[in-house]
Design an enzyme around this catalytic site. Structure first.
Site, mmCIF file in Angstrom:
data_model
loop_
_atom_site.group_PDB
_atom_site.id
_atom_site.type_symbol
_atom_site.label_atom_id
_atom_site.label_comp_id
_atom_site.label_asym_id
_atom_site.label_seq_id
_atom_site.Cartn_x
_atom_site.Cartn_y
_atom_site.Cartn_z
ATOM 1 N N CYS A 186 48.016 49.216 59.108
ATOM 2 C CA CYS A 186 48.867 50.186 58.415
ATOM 3 C C CYS A 186 48.446 51.621 58.754
ATOM 4 O O CYS A 186 48.645 52.045 59.887
ATOM 5 C CB CYS A 186 48.857 49.907 56.919
ATOM 6 S SG CYS A 186 50.313 50.554 56.119
ATOM 7 N N TYR A 187 47.812 52.355 57.818
ATOM 8 C CA TYR A 187 47.336 53.700 58.166
ATOM 9 C C TYR A 187 46.459 53.620 59.409
ATOM 10 O O TYR A 187 46.503 54.506 60.269
ATOM 11 C CB TYR A 187 46.549 54.306 57.000
ATOM 12 C CG TYR A 187 46.137 55.761 57.208
ATOM 13 C CD1 TYR A 187 46.884 56.802 56.679
ATOM 14 C CD2 TYR A 187 44.988 56.081 57.936
ATOM 15 C CE1 TYR A 187 46.518 58.132 56.869
ATOM 16 C CE2 TYR A 187 44.605 57.410 58.133
ATOM 17 C CZ TYR A 187 45.372 58.428 57.601
ATOM 18 O OH TYR A 187 45.002 59.731 57.784
ATOM 19 N N HIS B 30 49.894 44.070 56.237
ATOM 20 C CA HIS B 30 48.541 43.863 55.694
ATOM 21 C C HIS B 30 48.129 42.389 55.799
ATOM 22 O O HIS B 30 48.590 41.571 55.012
ATOM 23 C CB HIS B 30 48.506 44.296 54.223
ATOM 24 C CG HIS B 30 48.560 45.774 54.056
ATOM 25 N ND1 HIS B 30 47.441 46.554 53.965
ATOM 26 C CD2 HIS B 30 49.613 46.624 53.999
ATOM 27 C CE1 HIS B 30 47.782 47.822 53.839
ATOM 28 N NE2 HIS B 30 49.105 47.890 53.853
ATOM 29 N N GLU C 120 45.251 41.204 55.077
ATOM 30 C CA GLU C 120 44.182 40.887 54.122
ATOM 31 C C GLU C 120 44.697 40.374 52.785
ATOM 32 O O GLU C 120 43.929 39.819 52.007
ATOM 33 C CB GLU C 120 43.280 42.118 53.927
ATOM 34 C CG GLU C 120 43.895 43.312 53.203
ATOM 35 C CD GLU C 120 44.718 44.249 54.102
ATOM 36 O OE1 GLU C 120 45.245 43.783 55.124
ATOM 37 O OE2 GLU C 120 44.859 45.430 53.748
ATOM 38 N N ASP D 106 24.816 37.250 37.635
ATOM 39 C CA ASP D 106 24.219 38.108 38.657
ATOM 40 C C ASP D 106 22.714 38.255 38.454
ATOM 41 O O ASP D 106 21.925 38.066 39.372
ATOM 42 C CB ASP D 106 24.876 39.492 38.649
ATOM 43 C CG ASP D 106 26.387 39.393 38.628
ATOM 44 O OD1 ASP D 106 26.894 38.344 39.079
ATOM 45 O OD2 ASP D 106 27.041 40.328 38.166
ATOM 46 N N GLY E 235 45.757 53.250 53.929
ATOM 47 C CA GLY E 235 45.390 54.368 53.064
ATOM 48 C C GLY E 235 46.615 55.096 52.559
ATOM 49 O O GLY E 235 47.707 54.949 53.126
ATOM 50 N N LYS F 261 31.101 38.414 43.950
ATOM 51 C CA LYS F 261 30.793 37.461 42.870
ATOM 52 C C LYS F 261 30.778 36.004 43.347
ATOM 53 O O LYS F 261 29.882 35.243 43.001
ATOM 54 C CB LYS F 261 31.836 37.619 41.762
ATOM 55 C CG LYS F 261 31.489 36.898 40.496
ATOM 56 C CD LYS F 261 30.764 37.836 39.609
ATOM 57 C CE LYS F 261 30.276 37.269 38.348
ATOM 58 N NZ LYS F 261 29.536 38.310 37.601
HETATM 59 N N1 LIG Z 1 21.164 42.956 27.774
HETATM 60 C C1 LIG Z 1 20.658 43.205 28.979
HETATM 61 N N2 LIG Z 1 19.319 43.205 29.164
HETATM 62 C C2 LIG Z 1 18.785 43.456 30.375
HETATM 63 N N3 LIG Z 1 19.525 43.754 31.465
HETATM 64 C C3 LIG Z 1 20.851 43.780 31.349
HETATM 65 C C4 LIG Z 1 21.490 43.492 30.112
HETATM 66 N N4 LIG Z 1 22.827 43.578 30.316
HETATM 67 C C5 LIG Z 1 23.004 43.890 31.616
HETATM 68 N N5 LIG Z 1 21.829 44.020 32.256
HETATM 69 C C6 LIG Z 1 21.599 44.425 33.676
HETATM 70 O O1 LIG Z 1 22.771 45.045 34.184
HETATM 71 C C7 LIG Z 1 23.248 44.340 35.332
HETATM 72 C C8 LIG Z 1 24.749 44.378 35.413
HETATM 73 O O2 LIG Z 1 25.334 43.655 34.355
HETATM 74 P P1 LIG Z 1 26.484 42.619 34.657
HETATM 75 O O3 LIG Z 1 27.042 42.171 33.358
HETATM 76 O O4 LIG Z 1 27.375 43.216 35.680
HETATM 77 O O5 LIG Z 1 25.714 41.434 35.407
HETATM 78 P P2 LIG Z 1 25.137 40.091 34.808
HETATM 79 O O6 LIG Z 1 25.057 40.198 33.342
HETATM 80 O O7 LIG Z 1 23.873 39.770 35.509
HETATM 81 O O8 LIG Z 1 26.190 39.044 35.274
HETATM 82 P P3 LIG Z 1 27.685 38.882 34.727
HETATM 83 O O9 LIG Z 1 28.500 39.900 35.492
HETATM 84 O O10 LIG Z 1 28.022 37.506 35.085
HETATM 85 O O11 LIG Z 1 27.673 39.156 33.265
HETATM 86 C C9 LIG Z 1 22.691 42.945 35.167
HETATM 87 O O12 LIG Z 1 22.643 42.267 36.392
HETATM 88 C C10 LIG Z 1 21.331 43.224 34.584
HETATM 89 O O13 LIG Z 1 20.462 43.618 35.631
HETATM 90 N N1 LIG Z 2 49.501 51.306 53.256
HETATM 91 C C1 LIG Z 2 49.284 52.265 54.146
HETATM 92 O O1 LIG Z 2 48.271 52.295 54.838
HETATM 93 C C2 LIG Z 2 50.296 53.368 54.190
HETATM 94 C C3 LIG Z 2 50.066 54.326 55.317
HETATM 95 C C4 LIG Z 2 50.943 55.578 55.203
HETATM 96 N N2 LIG Z 2 50.554 56.329 54.037
HETATM 97 C C5 LIG Z 2 52.410 55.161 55.113
HETATM 98 O O2 LIG Z 2 53.044 55.334 54.105
HETATM 99 O O3 LIG Z 2 52.942 54.649 56.073
#
Ligand SMILES: Nc1ncnc2c1ncn2[C@@H]1O[C@H](COP(=O)(O)OP(=O)(O)OP(=O)(O)O)[C@@H](O)[C@H]1O
Ligand SMILES: NC(=O)CC[C@H](N)C(=O)O
Ligand SMILES: O=c1[nH]c(=O)c2[nH+]cn([C@@H]3O[C@H](COP(=O)(O)O)[C@@H](O)[C@H]3O)c2[nH]1
Ligand SMILES: [Mg+2]
Length: 539
Positions: free
Chosen positions: A92-93, A184, A186, A243, A65, A395
């Protein structure tokens, strides 16, 4: 009425590692790394009170953090974390928080340390303290990002790793399962990082590696059925994107024809998109999609909105919901007297975990960069309840789920396309003429990408229409026309991204086709900004 005996959420079925977020840019990556190991993990803000936690975690990870533990107002974890009797890993933090809890042994270092460092593991032969580095080499490359350091080793702890600048780069409690590391694990810049996280979660915490998509599907279908009850109906916002396609398929498996998929044509879709999506979802998945043409309503509301992209997003997000509510009422009226009679209470959305993380993150709303229309853009006082079966997934997990559900690759691997669509790619005022230009340029870019076999190598490709004009010469005549920008990025989680590198000949082809075929464009630029500092979309 919905059934009150819901099947349990994943954190009750799977061993769960709880990640407490102190606001690091990388916290979500800890959760991702665990999920990649088939270990279920959830992330919550560091301010989470343990008494209010609805499950008992198998282990806890305290993230990094931006704060310093010794500052006034610095965030601290609920001390009950140390009473829970489960293993704790501080990163880290998080390491500094463990040290602070055990004697306030942290201060500002003389030298800040960002980047690579060579870690030396200090083994004392004990299985207990050595468990974190089990089967890892004694010399490891790690990635550091800190300015503070431990002033001394807390009582009852031993040093398990050092670097030239950090004498306490790794510490462990000599009896309890508490571990702290200054680097880190991750990030990919720490090559052995995932192995270390696995040592903690699997060997030290004993978490089972059984989080798989098959299990998720069965459980989620059961959950949806119980949630909507035997008669409830659901209206689904379906865009044709990955999605919502996956969410729709899941919904259809769960409740069949009580699910109504609706695509809103907001006038901001790509060339022939509504038609293509209706056909593909019908043919490939048997989902009966209703297309609502609301383009005029959207364009009327966007008229005159020139320089505030957030206003565009809010207008689009609100109108989406208004339209879904109208449609829900219409469907309920139509079902009167039939077996499906009753109000439609539920709206399905394809919301993902990154959207959720953004809104619950400890960083809070001040760090909001843009409001995703389906989260922050929701209508106040909406009467539909949200059902979001993917809200725990990333995703790439959604894509895996799509494949598990038998959705064809062509749909599973579609580039994302934002709900506000071309509206946030026309910089400045959105008009039918600007949309015509952008739609055409976009279709050429994507067509050439597919032809060159690059579609799957690129995570997302798009064109932006810039609000400037430049001079050109066409057919011996001077023109003063518009400029488009090509953008293609590579990313796995869409939270960070780098520009895709095209061959110059490919770019020449695209540029020449756009200038020749799209009326109103005389120049083509390429945007090579990474994210951060850029974002993927232009607005
Ligand atoms: N034109 C649309 N008509 C109906 N629902 C929509 C439309 N555009 C977006 N949404 C809704 O908003 C949500 C979020 O949109 P988003 O673009 O993040 O997801 P996605 O379109 O399903 O997938 P992707 O991220 O791959 O485009 C969608 O999952 C859907 O539920
Ligand atoms: N990346 C971090 O978690 C940093 C922790 C704290 N702020 C530091 O500078 O040491
Ligand atoms: O459904 C959506 N509604 C939105 O309001 C929205 N804004 C950005 N995006 C998509 O999110 C990913 C990250 O985009 P940014 O780097 O531009 O924030 C990219 O994949 C973007 O296309 C959206 N999707
Ligand atoms: Mg989309």
């Amino acid at each position: 009425m919905a059934d009150t005996t819901l099947p349990p959420p994943p954190h009750e079925t799977f061993d769960t590692i709880l990640v407490l977020d102190f606001g690091s840019q990388y916290t979500h990556l800890i959760t991702r790394r665990l999920r990649e190991l088939n270990i279920y993990s959830e992330m919550l803000p560091c301010t989470q009170k343990l008494a209010e936690l609805p499950f008992k975690p198998t282990g806890i990870i305290l993230s990094g953090g931006p704060y310093s533990v010794y500052e006034d107002g610095a965030p601290h974890v609920d001390p009950a974390v140390f009473e829970l009797g489960v293993p704790i890993l501080g990163i880290c933090y998080g390491l500094q928080e463990i040290a602070w809890h055990h004697g306030k042994n942290v201060l500002a270092g003389e030298k800040r340390e960002y980047g690579h460092a060579a870690l030396k593991i200090a083994r004392d032969g004990s299985d207990h303290t050595g468990a974190l580095f089990k089967d890892l080499p004694d010399d490891m490359e790690v990635w550091m990002s800190h300015g503070d350091k431990l002033s001394k080793l807390p009582d009852e702890f031993v040093t398990i790793a050092t670097t030239a600048n950090a004498p306490f780069a790794g510490i462990a409690h000599s009896a309890k399962k508490y571990y702290g590391i200054q680097f880190h694990p991750e990030v990919t810049h720490t090559p052995q990082g995932t192995a270390l996280i696995k040592n903690f979660a699997s060997s030290i915490c004993g978490a089972k590696q059984n989080w798989t998509m098959d299990k998720f599907v069965d459980q989620e279908i059961e959950r949806i059925r119980a949630l909507v009850g035997p008669k409830g109906q659901v209206i689904g916002a379906v865009s044709g994107g990955v999605d919502s396609t996956v969410a729709a398929k899941l919904m259809q498996e769960a409740i069949g024809d009580r699910f109504h998929a609706v695509l809103v044509d907001n006038g901001l879709l790509r060339l022939d998109e509504a038609k293509i999506v209706k056909e593909t979802l019908g043919k490939q998945l048997g989902v009966n999609l209703t297309v609502i043409d609301a383009s005029e309503r959207f364009l009327a509301k966007l008229k005159g909105v020139v320089d505030d992209p957030e206003r565009k997003r809010k207008i689009i997000g609100n109108l989406f919901i208004e339209i879904f509510q109208e449609k829900a009422r219409e469907l309920a009226d139509a079902a009167k007297g039939s077996a499906k009679e009753g109000e439609i209470e539920w709206l399905l959305q394809g919301t993902l975990y990154p959207d959720v993380i953004e809104s619950i993150s400890f960083k809070g709303p001040s760090a909001t960069i843009k409001t995703h229309h389906n989260v922050g853009g929701l209508l106040e006082g909406m009467h539909l309840k949200l059902i979001e079966p993917l809200r725990e997934l990333f995703k790439d997990e959604v894509r895996e789920l799509g494949t598990t559900l038998g959705i064809p690759d062509e749909l599973v691997w579609r580039h994302p396309f934002p709900g506000p669509g071309l509206g946030i790619r026309v910089l400045g005022e959105v008009t039918p003429e600007q949309l015509r230009i952008l739609r055409h340029a976009d279709s050429i870019f994507i067509e050439e990408i597919r032809k060159a076999g690059l579609y799957r190598k690129i995570s997302q490709a798009l064109v932006g229409l810039l609000p400037v004009r430049a001079v050109g010469v066409m057919g011996d005549k001077r023109v003063h026309d518009q400029v488009v920008a090509l953008r293609a990025v590579v990313t796995t989680d869409f939270m960070t991204a780098t520009a895709f590198e095209f061959e110059p000949s490919f770019l020449r082809t695209v540029s020449s086709r756009i200038v020749n075929e799209v009326d109103g464009v005389c120049r083509v630029f390429q945007d090579i900004t990474s994210k951060p500092p850029g974002t993927i979309e232009f607005e």
